[in-house]
Design an enzyme around this catalytic site. Structure first.
Site, short mmCIF file in Angstrom:
data_model
loop_
_atom_site.label_atom_id
_atom_site.label_comp_id
_atom_site.label_asym_id
_atom_site.label_seq_id
_atom_site.Cartn_x
_atom_site.Cartn_y
_atom_site.Cartn_z
N THR A 5 0.71 -1.28 0.28
CA THR A 5 -0.10 -0.24 -0.57
C THR A 5 0.47 1.36 0.26
O THR A 5 2.26 1.07 0.39
CB THR A 5 -0.88 0.67 1.29
OG1 THR A 5 -0.14 -0.04 2.34
CG2 THR A 5 -1.89 -1.14 1.43
N ASP A 6 -0.12 2.53 -0.37
CA ASP A 6 1.11 3.47 0.06
C ASP A 6 0.26 4.02 1.50
O ASP A 6 -0.17 2.92 2.33
CB ASP A 6 0.10 4.47 -0.78
CG ASP A 6 1.76 6.03 -1.20
OD1 ASP A 6 1.83 6.40 0.08
OD2 ASP A 6 1.26 7.20 -1.64
#
Ligand code: BGC
Length: 747
Positions: free
Chosen positions: A242-243
């Protein structure tokens, strides 16, 4: 592996943000949050199984870690600030990108880390995008080619990359909540295409999913994006992370194929364990996610016990940064050969705050902690010029005073407000026009994560800047002397209203720590400029095709909290009504004039592009084009040949022309010729047909254009495709929730 070990493996070790509650995911076995201070994140270690912790760090312009460490006063940990991605792309030189990548990867590994959170390849959809400097272009082919080269360069060190932010993350406003409503065709042709090229050509170790939603589903929760397209259609073999703090439902993220949640929170571990225990998440899914994280760990230098020395060769890397910066700067205007500076020029009057306070790169996670930045003033001095001392003294004092008055940062990555241009006393200006040989005016802009830019005083010049340009031009022109403008910017600005005042305009972008030296190399003629725009400069902001749809609308006043309690903004949405007509695809197709077109850039020499020849008149399997470039000028230089294609518009509307491939010549001596060769594959002919959910090349005549800007085509030839080709059947996914009133050219 126990359930707990698996759940911990797919969640990062957390992160401490100054001023925020401690979000570390420990203490546990393998607590390693501080292995490399200032790095962005670490993964969980399981000593029982011999799995070590790994470290990931930003970013696109070089490695971002803390330059000094507590209790370690005698050593520094600086990294090289390379030029910003837009400048690198403007070199149109994939070998250069790979060389920068090699150097960045080497620094990463030398400081004991495993993955560089780069390159970033979101599309310059709108010039106000706050992170455009981190991205390559408005065009997905340039973005994809540059990303592949960069990935190969970085990974040649035996470390990984994380290409980001997948996908359609083209704004900072409401970035965590914004729902991007975009057609399947625009997604496939514009926003996914660069990622597709990079995955197929370079197979990066990891991909970073983006914060935003796409057609209703958060990117990190989207099975269609992360599994159907990325893995099943494109064959991606690596891990998805994920970011930072992206998404809100750890279980849905696992199911979507988002293997690693970064930086990781204790709640995510609990949620995943509970979901397996109550049957919401199947162990088979978690096994796949944890398996991909394990495969990643096994490849890393940390796992292999690499003996890093904390001593990368910063001197050699600075030389690479300087050379790269000069290759990607773009000469936009050069009336009566104002540049290179004639040998008679000795003394320079440098105006504009940024002449003395040069901007190496943007802010936020795209920033680098470099040991120094060479300003324009220093670069000119290093090149043997004399800078006017009074101006230098006044500007330096003014900047120091203004900085001292700046309010303290409210948060870690806050961009300090720009310092207004210093007003110039008319008598002083008159005196300098008498005593100096030439005037320089630098216009500076900075931007970064969390904030988009504004039209007034940012895309448009401030009144003080407009006045400065006008006054300096008037004073120096009255004495028969020239005014050179240097643009030290990370994103596109308005140029049409003031460019007539300038004798020459050099778009220096943000050239990294060696920026000032690189500018001087070009001004002096040591380097012949060969950069070309990878993003269009419109006449005015209102001409931008997404001007009415950026940054979208807020849907409610209510703030949304993410799973760990941080406020993440208001629900909002943005509709990509311009469809595939982004950048030059719009300006060229709709006949809209621009200030400086895509692909454009001047040289101190001239080039003749001739003899465009195709391997056959009819397309069969592939087609090859050769083209000849001759340096017809008086100095050695490099030229970029861009190959555009016009495809028949039968069932589908098409852009007037689209870039398909490009190449840069070697340094050609005056009179020297080089032949370049290009191959077009079926996919290069195809557009995404929404009806058939497939890439289809339509039957008819295709025109190949070879030139050195989208509006400067030197050669054209055509070939035919006797019957339509279904090039690639895709899956019907990421369908917009509602019809979009998309832009189309009149037919
Ligand atoms: C940015 C990413 C970055 C990450 C880690 C996020 O805020 O969007 O680009 O890699 O932080 O620093």
């Amino acid at each position: 592996m126990s359930l707990e070990e698996k759940a911990r493996l797919v969640v990062g070790m957390g992160m401490n943000i100054p001023g925020m509650p401690n979000m570390s995911n420990g203490p546990t076995v393998g607590q390693t949050m501080d292995k490399v201070p200032g790095a962005a994140g670490t993964t969980f270690a399981i000593p029982r199984l011999g799995l070590r912790t790994t470290v990931v760090a930003d970013g696109p312009a070089g490695v971002r870690i803390a330059p000094v460490r507590e209790g370690d006063k005698n050593k520094t940990y600086y990294c090289t600030a390379f030029p910003i991605a837009t400048l690198i792309a403007s070199s149109w030189d994939t070998t250069l990108a790979a060389n920068i990548g090699k150097a960045m990867g080497n620094e990463l590994k030398s400081y004991g880390m495993d993955v560089l959170l780069a390159p970033a390849l979101n599309i310059h959809r709108n010039p106000l995008g706050g992170r455009n400097f981190e991205y390559y272009s408005e065009d997905p082919i340039v973005s994809g080619f540059m990303t592949s080269a960069m990935v190969n360069g970085i990974e040649s060190n035996g470390v990984g990359t994380s290409i980001k932010h997948y996908a359609a993350n083209n704004q900072e406003t409401n970035r965590n909540q914004v729902n991007t409503i975009v057609s399947e065709r625009a997604l496939r042709e514009i926003y996914l295409r660069g990622f597709e090229i990079a995955v197929k050509q370079a197979q990066p170790w990891t991909v970073m999913s983006s914060y935003n939603r796409i057609n209703g589903v958060s990117a990190s929760h989207s099975y269609e994006l992360l599994t159907s397209i990325l893995r099943k259609e494109w064959g991606f073999k690596g891990m998805v992370m994920t970011d930072w703090f992206g998404g809100y439902d750890a279980v849905a993220q696992m199911q979507a194929g988002n293997d690693l949640l970064m930086p990781g929170t204790p709640n995510q571990v609990k949620d995943i364990m509970a979901a397996v225990e109550n049957g919401k998440l199947s162990m088979a899914v978690l096994d796949e996610n944890a398996g991909r994280v394990t495969d990643y760990i096994l490849r890393t230098p940390s796992q292999q016990g690499y003996a890093f020395n904390n001593a990368p060769d910063l001197t050699t890397h600075a030389a690479i940064a300087r050379q790269a910066a000069a290759e990607g700067m773009v000469l936009l205007q050069n009336k009566s050969q104002a540049l290179p500076l004639p040998a008679s020029v000795k003394s320079i009057a440098a105006f504009g705050n940024t002449s003395y306070d040069f901007i190496a790169g943007g802010t936020g996670s795209g920033d680098v902690n470099e040991a120094y930045t060479v300003s324009l003033a220093e670069g000119l001095r290093n090149a043997g010029y004399t800078l006017d001392a009074t101006l230098q003294q006044q500007y330096t004092q003014y900047i120091a005073d203004a900085k001292a008055k700046q309010p303290a940062k409210k948060f870690f990555f806050e961009l300090p407000p720009p310092i207004a241009e210093m007003p110039i006393d008319p008598a002083l200006l008159e005196a300098k026009a008498n005593s100096c040989d030439v005037a320089f005016v630098t216009i500076g802009r900075n931007a970064g994560e969390f904030q988009d830019r504004q039209q007034p005083n940012d895309f448009d010049l401030t009144t003080a800047e407009q006045n400065l340009l006008q006054q300096v031009a008037t004073a120096f022109h009255a004495k028969g002397k020239k005014m050179i403008v240097i643009l030290n910017i990370g994103g596109v600005i308005e140029t049409a209203s003031w460019r007539q005042h300038a004798d020459a305009i050099l778009l220096a972008w943000q050239g990294g720590q060696e920026g000032g030296n690189a500018v001087a190399d070009i001004l002096k003629g040591k380097v012949n400029p060969s950069g070309k725009l990878t993003t269009s400069f419109p006449l005015q902001y209102a001409d931008v095709p997404s001007a009415n749809n950026f940054p979208g609308i807020e849907l409610s006043q209510e703030e949304v909290k993410s799973s760990f309690g941080m406020s993440m903004g208001k629900p909002s949405e943005v509709t990509y009504e311009e469809g595939i007509y982004v950048g030059y695809r719009y300006y060229q197709t709709f006949g809209k004039p621009v200030a400086f077109p895509f692909g454009f850039g001047l040289s101190y020499s001239q080039f003749h592009i001739s003899k465009l020849v195709l391997s056959q008149p009819q397309f069969k399997g592939s087609i090859t084009a050769t083209v000849t470039v001759t340096n017809t000028g008086k100095v050695a230089g490099k030229e970029v040949v861009q190959l555009y294609l016009s495809a028949p518009a039968r069932a589908m509307h098409k852009p007037g022309m689209e870039l398909k491939t490009f190449a840069k010549t070697k340094l050609l001596q005056p009179g020297e010729t080089q032949t370049l060769r290009f191959t077009l594959q079926p996919k290069d002919l195809a557009s995404f047909d929404t009806q058939q959910t497939a890439w289809v090349a339509e039957q008819g005549t295709y025109i190949v254009h070879a030139g050195n800007a989208v509006n400067s085509i030197h050669q054209r030839v055509s070939f035919t495709l006797p019957s339509s080709l279904l090039v690639e059947q895709c899956q019907k996914v990421l369908v917009p929730q509602r019809a979009i009133n998309e832009l189309q050219p009149p037919r």
